[in-house]
Design a protein around this motif. Structure first.
Motif, PDB file in Angstrom:
ATOM      1  N   PHE A   1       0.836  -1.194   0.000  1.00 28.47           N
ATOM      2  CA  PHE A   1       0.000   0.000   0.000  1.00 28.47           C
ATOM      3  C   PHE A   1       0.874   1.248   0.000  1.00 28.47           C
ATOM      4  O   PHE A   1       1.916   1.297   0.655  1.00 28.47           O
ATOM      5  CB  PHE A   1      -0.886   0.024   1.249  1.00 28.47           C
ATOM      6  CG  PHE A   1      -1.809  -1.157   1.356  1.00 28.47           C
ATOM      7  CD1 PHE A   1      -1.335  -2.387   1.753  1.00 28.47           C
ATOM      8  CD2 PHE A   1      -3.152  -1.021   1.073  1.00 28.47           C
ATOM      9  CE1 PHE A   1      -2.179  -3.486   1.855  1.00 28.47           C
ATOM     10  CE2 PHE A   1      -4.010  -2.112   1.178  1.00 28.47           C
ATOM     11  CZ  PHE A   1      -3.518  -3.342   1.562  1.00 28.47           C
TER      12      PHE A   1
ATOM     13  N   TYR B   1       0.488   5.423   0.838  1.00 28.75           N
ATOM     14  CA  TYR B   1      -0.325   6.477   1.425  1.00 28.75           C
ATOM     15  C   TYR B   1       0.410   7.802   1.287  1.00 28.75           C
ATOM     16  O   TYR B   1       1.641   7.850   1.257  1.00 28.75           O
ATOM     17  CB  TYR B   1      -0.572   6.221   2.918  1.00 28.75           C
ATOM     18  CG  TYR B   1      -1.567   5.133   3.214  1.00 28.75           C
ATOM     19  CD1 TYR B   1      -1.186   3.796   3.208  1.00 28.75           C
ATOM     20  CD2 TYR B   1      -2.888   5.442   3.523  1.00 28.75           C
ATOM     21  CE1 TYR B   1      -2.106   2.790   3.487  1.00 28.75           C
ATOM     22  CE2 TYR B   1      -3.814   4.446   3.808  1.00 28.75           C
ATOM     23  CZ  TYR B   1      -3.410   3.123   3.778  1.00 28.75           C
ATOM     24  OH  TYR B   1      -4.325   2.133   4.053  1.00 28.75           O
TER      25      TYR B   1
ATOM     26  N   GLN C   1       0.643  11.538   3.353  1.00 30.50           N
ATOM     27  CA  GLN C   1       0.283  12.184   4.608  1.00 30.50           C
ATOM     28  C   GLN C   1       0.733  13.636   4.596  1.00 30.50           C
ATOM     29  O   GLN C   1       1.922  13.922   4.435  1.00 30.50           O
ATOM     30  CB  GLN C   1       0.889  11.452   5.808  1.00 30.50           C
ATOM     31  CG  GLN C   1       0.412  11.997   7.146  1.00 30.50           C
ATOM     32  CD  GLN C   1       0.894  11.175   8.327  1.00 30.50           C
ATOM     33  OE1 GLN C   1       1.906  10.483   8.248  1.00 30.50           O
ATOM     34  NE2 GLN C   1       0.177  11.241   9.435  1.00 30.50           N
TER      35      GLN C   1
ATOM     36  N   PRO D   1      -3.011   9.658   7.362  1.00 33.16           N
ATOM     37  CA  PRO D   1      -2.610   9.142   6.055  1.00 33.16           C
ATOM     38  C   PRO D   1      -3.804   9.000   5.120  1.00 33.16           C
ATOM     39  O   PRO D   1      -4.887   8.574   5.536  1.00 33.16           O
ATOM     40  CB  PRO D   1      -2.002   7.781   6.384  1.00 33.16           C
ATOM     41  CG  PRO D   1      -1.576   7.889   7.815  1.00 33.16           C
ATOM     42  CD  PRO D   1      -2.597   8.762   8.453  1.00 33.16           C
TER      43      PRO D   1
ATOM     44  N   PHE E   1      -5.116   7.195   1.634  1.00 40.67           N
ATOM     45  CA  PHE E   1      -4.849   6.050   0.777  1.00 40.67           C
ATOM     46  C   PHE E   1      -4.634   6.474  -0.673  1.00 40.67           C
ATOM     47  O   PHE E   1      -5.385   7.303  -1.213  1.00 40.67           O
ATOM     48  CB  PHE E   1      -6.014   5.063   0.856  1.00 40.67           C
ATOM     49  CG  PHE E   1      -5.949   3.952  -0.151  1.00 40.67           C
ATOM     50  CD1 PHE E   1      -6.764   3.952  -1.263  1.00 40.67           C
ATOM     51  CD2 PHE E   1      -5.041   2.923   0.018  1.00 40.67           C
ATOM     52  CE1 PHE E   1      -6.701   2.948  -2.202  1.00 40.67           C
ATOM     53  CE2 PHE E   1      -4.961   1.896  -0.910  1.00 40.67           C
ATOM     54  CZ  PHE E   1      -5.799   1.918  -2.026  1.00 40.67           C
TER      55      PHE E   1
ATOM     56  N   THR F   1      -3.094   0.261  -3.886  1.00 43.98           N
ATOM     57  CA  THR F   1      -2.768  -1.086  -3.423  1.00 43.98           C
ATOM     58  C   THR F   1      -2.236  -1.878  -4.612  1.00 43.98           C
ATOM     59  O   THR F   1      -2.815  -1.841  -5.702  1.00 43.98           O
ATOM     60  CB  THR F   1      -3.994  -1.831  -2.880  1.00 43.98           C
ATOM     61  OG1 THR F   1      -4.679  -1.019  -1.939  1.00 43.98           O
ATOM     62  CG2 THR F   1      -3.565  -3.125  -2.218  1.00 43.98           C
TER      63      THR F   1
ATOM     64  N   TYR G   1      -0.872  -5.897  -5.593  1.00 44.40           N
ATOM     65  CA  TYR G   1      -0.990  -7.242  -5.050  1.00 44.40           C
ATOM     66  C   TYR G   1       0.036  -8.230  -5.594  1.00 44.40           C
ATOM     67  O   TYR G   1       0.325  -9.238  -4.936  1.00 44.40           O
ATOM     68  CB  TYR G   1      -2.394  -7.791  -5.299  1.00 44.40           C
ATOM     69  CG  TYR G   1      -3.458  -7.090  -4.515  1.00 44.40           C
ATOM     70  CD1 TYR G   1      -4.315  -6.178  -5.120  1.00 44.40           C
ATOM     71  CD2 TYR G   1      -3.599  -7.318  -3.151  1.00 44.40           C
ATOM     72  CE1 TYR G   1      -5.299  -5.532  -4.394  1.00 44.40           C
ATOM     73  CE2 TYR G   1      -4.584  -6.675  -2.415  1.00 44.40           C
ATOM     74  CZ  TYR G   1      -5.433  -5.780  -3.046  1.00 44.40           C
ATOM     75  OH  TYR G   1      -6.393  -5.137  -2.323  1.00 44.40           O
TER      76      TYR G   1
ATOM     77  N   LEU H   1       4.030   7.255   2.547  1.00 44.98           N
ATOM     78  CA  LEU H   1       4.201   6.068   3.371  1.00 44.98           C
ATOM     79  C   LEU H   1       3.924   4.819   2.563  1.00 44.98           C
ATOM     80  O   LEU H   1       2.985   4.771   1.757  1.00 44.98           O
ATOM     81  CB  LEU H   1       3.239   6.103   4.564  1.00 44.98           C
ATOM     82  CG  LEU H   1       3.288   7.321   5.476  1.00 44.98           C
ATOM     83  CD1 LEU H   1       2.157   7.264   6.499  1.00 44.98           C
ATOM     84  CD2 LEU H   1       4.628   7.404   6.175  1.00 44.98           C
TER      85      LEU H   1
ATOM     86  N   GLN I   1       0.903  -5.673   3.754  1.00 43.29           N
ATOM     87  CA  GLN I   1      -0.130  -6.424   4.450  1.00 43.29           C
ATOM     88  C   GLN I   1       0.387  -7.810   4.777  1.00 43.29           C
ATOM     89  O   GLN I   1       0.881  -8.532   3.877  1.00 43.29           O
ATOM     90  CB  GLN I   1      -1.379  -6.561   3.592  1.00 43.29           C
ATOM     91  CG  GLN I   1      -2.474  -7.396   4.238  1.00 43.29           C
ATOM     92  CD  GLN I   1      -3.617  -7.692   3.305  1.00 43.29           C
ATOM     93  OE1 GLN I   1      -3.769  -7.058   2.258  1.00 43.29           O
ATOM     94  NE2 GLN I   1      -4.443  -8.656   3.674  1.00 43.29           N
TER      95      GLN I   1
ATOM     96  N   TYR J   1      -5.531  -9.586   9.572  1.00 40.92           N
ATOM     97  CA  TYR J   1      -5.018  -8.550   8.656  1.00 40.92           C
ATOM     98  C   TYR J   1      -4.312  -7.472   9.472  1.00 40.92           C
ATOM     99  O   TYR J   1      -4.866  -6.933  10.429  1.00 40.92           O
ATOM    100  CB  TYR J   1      -6.205  -7.966   7.905  1.00 40.92           C
ATOM    101  CG  TYR J   1      -5.959  -6.730   7.080  1.00 40.92           C
ATOM    102  CD1 TYR J   1      -5.659  -5.497   7.655  1.00 40.92           C
ATOM    103  CD2 TYR J   1      -6.099  -6.777   5.700  1.00 40.92           C
ATOM    104  CE1 TYR J   1      -5.489  -4.366   6.895  1.00 40.92           C
ATOM    105  CE2 TYR J   1      -5.935  -5.635   4.924  1.00 40.92           C
ATOM    106  CZ  TYR J   1      -5.642  -4.431   5.528  1.00 40.92           C
ATOM    107  OH  TYR J   1      -5.484  -3.309   4.765  1.00 40.92           O
ATOM    108  N   LYS J   2      -3.078  -7.143   9.054  1.00 39.99           N
ATOM    109  CA  LYS J   2      -2.368  -6.023   9.666  1.00 39.99           C
ATOM    110  C   LYS J   2      -1.546  -5.356   8.581  1.00 39.99           C
ATOM    111  O   LYS J   2      -1.086  -5.997   7.648  1.00 39.99           O
ATOM    112  CB  LYS J   2      -1.415  -6.500  10.777  1.00 39.99           C
ATOM    113  CG  LYS J   2      -2.063  -7.208  11.933  1.00 39.99           C
ATOM    114  CD  LYS J   2      -1.003  -7.595  12.946  1.00 39.99           C
ATOM    115  CE  LYS J   2      -1.554  -8.507  14.017  1.00 39.99           C
ATOM    116  NZ  LYS J   2      -1.875  -9.844  13.511  1.00 39.99           N
ATOM    117  N   LEU J   3      -1.330  -4.053   8.736  1.00 39.51           N
ATOM    118  CA  LEU J   3      -0.399  -3.330   7.881  1.00 39.51           C
ATOM    119  C   LEU J   3       0.821  -2.945   8.692  1.00 39.51           C
ATOM    120  O   LEU J   3       0.692  -2.414   9.796  1.00 39.51           O
ATOM    121  CB  LEU J   3      -1.035  -2.075   7.303  1.00 39.51           C
ATOM    122  CG  LEU J   3      -2.142  -2.236   6.266  1.00 39.51           C
ATOM    123  CD1 LEU J   3      -2.446  -0.882   5.615  1.00 39.51           C
ATOM    124  CD2 LEU J   3      -1.792  -3.270   5.221  1.00 39.51           C
TER     125      LEU J   3
ATOM    126  N   PHE K   1       4.093  -0.550   8.460  1.00 39.58           N
ATOM    127  CA  PHE K   1       4.477   0.651   7.729  1.00 39.58           C
ATOM    128  C   PHE K   1       5.979   0.886   7.749  1.00 39.58           C
ATOM    129  O   PHE K   1       6.671   0.558   8.728  1.00 39.58           O
ATOM    130  CB  PHE K   1       3.789   1.876   8.343  1.00 39.58           C
ATOM    131  CG  PHE K   1       2.355   2.016   7.970  1.00 39.58           C
ATOM    132  CD1 PHE K   1       1.379   1.306   8.654  1.00 39.58           C
ATOM    133  CD2 PHE K   1       1.972   2.846   6.936  1.00 39.58           C
ATOM    134  CE1 PHE K   1       0.039   1.431   8.313  1.00 39.58           C
ATOM    135  CE2 PHE K   1       0.639   2.981   6.587  1.00 39.58           C
ATOM    136  CZ  PHE K   1      -0.332   2.268   7.265  1.00 39.58           C
ATOM    137  N   GLY K   2       6.466   1.522   6.673  1.00 36.98           N
ATOM    138  CA  GLY K   2       7.799   2.090   6.674  1.00 36.98           C
ATOM    139  C   GLY K   2       7.770   3.455   7.345  1.00 36.98           C
ATOM    140  O   GLY K   2       6.706   3.945   7.750  1.00 36.98           O
TER     141      GLY K   2
END
Lengths: 112, 110
Positions: free
Chosen positions: A34, A36, A38, A44, A46, A49, A51, A87, A91, A98-100, A102-103
């Motif tokens: 993903f 984002y 900000q 953030p 969106f 995405t 895959y 960002l 996933q 489900y979790k994200l 992040f960098g």
């Protein structure tokens, strides 16, 4: 341990000067990547995405691409309003797991 | 607009006091998340919920608890705030495989 590394930490461009942001990842079983945007003092927003490796998505001056190890966010002919922190997140898990992850983000500044 | 409202937006408190942050959503989403954002660390998951009364821990859950007694509200509680919990807290909902974030709650613990 899942890791997401974004580079550079900060990037300053002149208006119209195209460039790319990088997001490299090490995860076991990527379910999605993903992007984002900000703005200061905001949550953030969106963007995209991706895959699977080889996938590309575009929105205005932004194009996101994905390989098996990294993703790039290409910015073509940026404008000052593109200035923001970008960002990247990966996933891991699906359904109720489900979790994200992040960098730390790339701070982009576009000067007029 | 994902229909997410966080409150309070800003709070200053003292070490040792309890603090509750509220996330309210208007679109009946099942999944809700609390993240914190700190310089040098990016966004880190604290707790998440996959339904009423169904919650689980994220990577930085120590010192935090959550509750979800109804679909629209997800509460984050710091039982005894510490200076290390000074941060910006973001709530998110999951919709169609993506996370959408609120505007954030800035908490300062003195």
């Amino acid at each position: 341990e899942d890791q997401v590394t974004q580079s550079p930490e900060a990037l300053r461009l002149q208006e119209g000067e195209s460039s790319s942001l990088n997001c490299s990842y090490t995860v076991s079983g990527l379910r999605g990547l993903f992007w984002y945007r900000q703005d200061p003092g905001k949550g953030p927003e969106f963007l995209f995405t991706l895959y699977s490796a080889g996938e590309e998505k575009e929105k205005e001056r932004l194009k996101a691409t994905l390989t098996k190890k990294e993703s790039f966010l290409h910015i073509t002919a940026p404008k000052p309003e593109d200035s923001a922190t970008y960002l990247c997140a990966v996933q891991v898990g699906g359904g109720s797991n489900y979790k994200l992850t992040f960098g730390k983000g790339t701070l982009l500044t576009v000067n007029p | 607009d994902a229909g997410i409202t966080q409150s309070p937006r800003h709070k200053v408190t003292e070490t040792g006091t309890p603090v509750t942050l509220r996330c309210h959503q208007t679109e009946n989403h099942r999944y809700m998340y609390w993240y914190r954002q700190d310089p040098g660390h990016g966004l880190r998951l604290i707790h998440y919920s996959y339904g009423v009364k169904d919650t689980d821990k994220g990577e930085v859950s120590d010192g935090y608890s959550v509750s979800r007694s109804k679909t629209e509200d997800f509460l984050l509680t710091l039982e005894s705030a510490t200076s290390s919990q000074t941060s910006v807290y973001f709530c998110a909902i999951r919709d169609a495989g993506e996370l959408f974030f609120g505007e954030g709650s800035r908490l300062t613990v003195l």
